[in-house]
Design an enzyme around this catalytic site. Structure first.
Site, PDB file in Angstrom:
ATOM      1  N   GLY A  61       0.733  -1.113  -0.415  1.00 27.21           N
ATOM      2  CA  GLY A  61       0.208   0.386   0.287  1.00 27.21           C
ATOM      3  C   GLY A  61       0.944   0.990   0.044  1.00 27.21           C
ATOM      4  N   CYS A  92       4.848  -5.853   1.316  1.00 27.21           N
ATOM      5  CA  CYS A  92       5.334  -4.600   0.872  1.00 27.21           C
ATOM      6  C   CYS A  92       5.805  -3.840   1.906  1.00 27.21           C
ATOM      7  CB  CYS A  92       5.291  -3.748  -0.600  1.00 27.21           C
ATOM      8  SG  CYS A  92       5.879  -2.312  -1.123  1.00 27.21           S
ATOM      9  N   TYR A  93       4.494  -2.947   1.682  1.00 29.65           N
ATOM     10  CA  TYR A  93       3.779  -2.075   3.784  1.00 29.65           C
ATOM     11  C   TYR A  93       3.456  -3.641   4.176  1.00 29.65           C
ATOM     12  CZ  TYR A  93       0.501   0.633   6.445  1.00 29.65           C
ATOM     13  OH  TYR A  93      -0.129   0.823   7.193  1.00 29.65           O
ATOM     14  N   HIS A 181       7.574  -7.419  -4.544  1.00 34.03           N
ATOM     15  CA  HIS A 181       5.671  -7.801  -4.698  1.00 34.03           C
ATOM     16  C   HIS A 181       6.586  -9.352  -5.965  1.00 34.03           C
ATOM     17  CE1 HIS A 181       3.576  -4.662  -3.595  1.00 34.03           C
ATOM     18  NE2 HIS A 181       4.543  -3.611  -4.052  1.00 34.03           N
ATOM     19  N   GLU A 183       3.841 -11.115  -6.771  1.00 30.49           N
ATOM     20  CA  GLU A 183       2.692 -10.998  -7.616  1.00 30.49           C
ATOM     21  C   GLU A 183       3.222 -10.732  -9.478  1.00 30.49           C
ATOM     22  OE1 GLU A 183       1.872  -7.620  -5.357  1.00 30.49           O
ATOM     23  OE2 GLU A 183       3.041  -9.266  -4.807  1.00 30.49           O
ATOM     24  N   ASP A 240     -21.470 -12.880 -18.098  1.00 36.02           N
ATOM     25  CA  ASP A 240     -21.654 -13.382 -16.826  1.00 36.02           C
ATOM     26  C   ASP A 240     -23.418 -13.926 -16.148  1.00 36.02           C
ATOM     27  OD1 ASP A 240     -19.280 -12.659 -16.702  1.00 36.02           O
ATOM     28  OD2 ASP A 240     -19.493 -10.705 -15.798  1.00 36.02           O
ATOM     29  N   LYS A 390     -13.843 -13.432 -13.756  1.00 36.27           N
ATOM     30  CA  LYS A 390     -14.282 -13.578 -15.133  1.00 36.27           C
ATOM     31  C   LYS A 390     -13.505 -15.292 -15.452  1.00 36.27           C
ATOM     32  CE  LYS A 390     -16.047 -10.911 -17.324  1.00 36.27           C
ATOM     33  NZ  LYS A 390     -17.891 -10.883 -18.147  1.00 36.27           N
TER      34      LYS A 390
END
Length: 535
Positions: A61, A92-93, A181, A183, A240, A390
């Site tokens: 963040g 991180c944060y 990070h 990810e 959807d 999705k």
């Protein structure tokens, strides 16, 4: 998130502190066949306990932990995790918060922070990295603060080349941290790091698969809807709502009543195409309501994007109410439930992280399924995909036998072409022009074999005219923009890099076939900072 899901699957809980990558963490966990949920970082301890998490990940963040009022985990969080033996990973944060709250020290980085792809050196022995053979790995950094003193019992297991501590661990307390990070795709072995933490360290079972989810959702619908109750579903023609209707129809049969509203804001020949799919391929009971004149009359003179969305939403609600009233006359009872194709990103985006300065009233776009319906609608909601992304809905659709061509359709916004015409949609034949341009653009993409590489492609009608030369004569005609993006779930997106030859070809086709257009531009904005749609 439903309580049922919390009890039937191991839960990886992510607490969101505002990183642009937080939703990506959620997706990465799902890719490992594990059930992940995202809560705002200021969620109460009772709410956290309520999902009985197997693991908690604290996201990154933009805040600084040493600034008064910065967001943090609730009181008693670390004690709860210790009592329940729940591993914690700070990113991180999140790592800085662990350091700060447990007695360490975090300060602004001496060298002004580290940003982008940078090498880190890994200590010879660590739980976090013992699966790696290399001692140096390139990772994605984005931090202005750094840990300068670790809490008691913690060890620095990786450092940047500038000497910053970028990974910490305390195996005894099962608390870990990455200053980078893992990810994002720019981090080498990033997905392996997440997998190793979740499986190798936290021992989370991979018990999340769409076949099981489908069975669970069918059981939930059966339990929610009484044996004599009827349900209505507003079909948009998108993936959807169509997959949701197919699922509910499989459970309830003729107690499901679908309505497709032609609001005058559909794409070229959309009504005929979708109704054919509903009738001949999915065998859904669908009534088509032509509400185009009423809708366009209501939108006449309306230019503000938010006002357009609210007007469209209000008209849709009127159609639902009228439809329900007519059904009541036929059935002898009023339908009690409304099916919606709400997705997990809708839920996530309705809960801003702490420290963002946003509240629910600070709307980016209304007409989302979450929070967009009036309180007096008098329907209970059936939302089978509220916990899904999705691509997971598409997987459910395939299991239900929805045609692949329909499954792969690009998303289309609920307000339709109204958000692709800047300004008043009823002026100067804008909608007809846009339909023609959009059809040419999408057909050209198909012709080049690119449709399945692109998440979403469409045209936008701009509120300007430009001078041109057409047929050896001066013209003063409309300007249109083309937009095509790649994405995994629509929460972040990048513009698609067409070849110059394609752009030249599609521009020529548009200008030659749509005489009211003499200039075509291509949008090269990613999300963020832009959104996918223009309004």
């Amino acid at each position: 998130m439903s309580v049922a899901s919390a009890h039937s699957h191991a839960v990886v809980l992510i607490l969101d502190y505002g990183s642009q990558y937080t939703q990506l963490i959620t997706r990465r966990v799902r890719e490992l066949s594990m059930f992940s949920v995202l809560f705002p970082g200021d969620a109460s301890l009772d709410r956290i306990k309520g999902v009985n998490p197997r693991v908690v990940i604290l996201s990154g963040g933009p805040n600084s932990v040493h600034v008064e009022g910065s967001p943090r985990v609730p009181d008693g969080f670390f004690e709860y995790c210790a009592e329940k033996n729940v591993p914690v990973l700070g990113i991180c944060y999140g790592m800085q918060m662990i350091t700060h709250l447990l007695g360490g020290e975090v300060k602004p980085a001496v060298h002004g922070g580290e940003y982008g792809r940078m090498p880190m050196d890994i200590a010879p022995s660590s739980q976090l990295f013992d699966f790696l053979s290399s001692s140096t790995v390139n990772v994605w950094m984005s931090h202005g603060d750094e840990a300068v003193k670790l809490p008691a019992g913690f060890t620095a297991v990786a450092k940047s080349h500038q000497g910053a501590i970028v990974a910490i661990e305390n195996p005894e307390r099962r608390i870990y941290g990455f200053q980078f990070h893992p990810e994002v795709m720019h981090t080498e072995h990033g997905m392996e790091m997440i997998k190793h933490f979740l499986i190798g360290i936290a021992a989370v079972p991979a018990d999340w698969n769409m076949g099981q989810v489908l069975e669970e959702q069918m059981a939930k619908i059966k339990a929610q809807v009484g044996p004599d109750d009827h349900v209505i579903c507003a079909l948009s023609g998108g993936v959807d709502s169509t997959v949701a209707a197919t699922l509910v129809h499989k459970v309830l049969g003729d107690r499901l009543h679908c309505v497709f509203v032609d609001n005058g804001l559909l794409r070229y020949n959309e009504q005929q195409r979708v109704m054919d799919t509903f009738k001949n391929h999915l065998h859904l009971p669908v009534l088509c309501v032509d509400h185009s004149k009423v809708m366009l009359d209501r939108l006449r003179g309306v230019s503000d994007p938010e006002a357009k969305r609210k007007a469209i939403g209000a008209e849709f609600i009127e159609v639902f109410k009228n439809y329900a009233t007519e059904l009541e006359k036929t059935l002898g009872r009023k339908p009690k439930y409304l099916v919606q194709g709400t997705l997990y990103p809708d839920v996530i985006e309705s809960c801003p992280p702490p420290g963002s300065g946003q509240k629910h009233s600070h709307t980016i776009k209304s007409h989302h399924n979450v929070g967009g319906l009036p309180k007096d609608l008098q329907f209970e909601l059936v939302e089978p995909f509220r916990e899904l992304f999705k691509d997971e809905v598409r997987a459910i659709g395939r299991l239900l036998g929805v045609p692949e061509q329909f499954i792969k359709r690009h998303p289309f916004p609920g307000p339709g072409l109204a958000v692709r015409v800047i300004g008043d949609v009823t002026e100067d034949g804008k909608l007809d022009t846009l339909r023609e341009v959009d059809e040419i653009f999408v057909n050209t993409i198909r012709e080049y074999g690119l449709y399945d590489e692109i998440w979403q492609a469409f045209a936008v009608f701009l509120p300007i005219k430009s001078v041109g030369v057409q047929g050896d004569q001066r013209s003063h005609a409309h300007v249109v923009a083309l937009r095509a993006v790649t994405s995994g779930d629509g929460m972040t997106a990048d513009w698609y890099s067409f070849t110059p030859a394609f752009l030249r070809d599609v521009s020529n086709r548009i200008c030659n076939k749509v005489r009211s257009v003499n200039r075509v531009v291509y949008d090269i904005t990613s999300k963020p900072p832009g959104t996918i749609e223009w309004e």
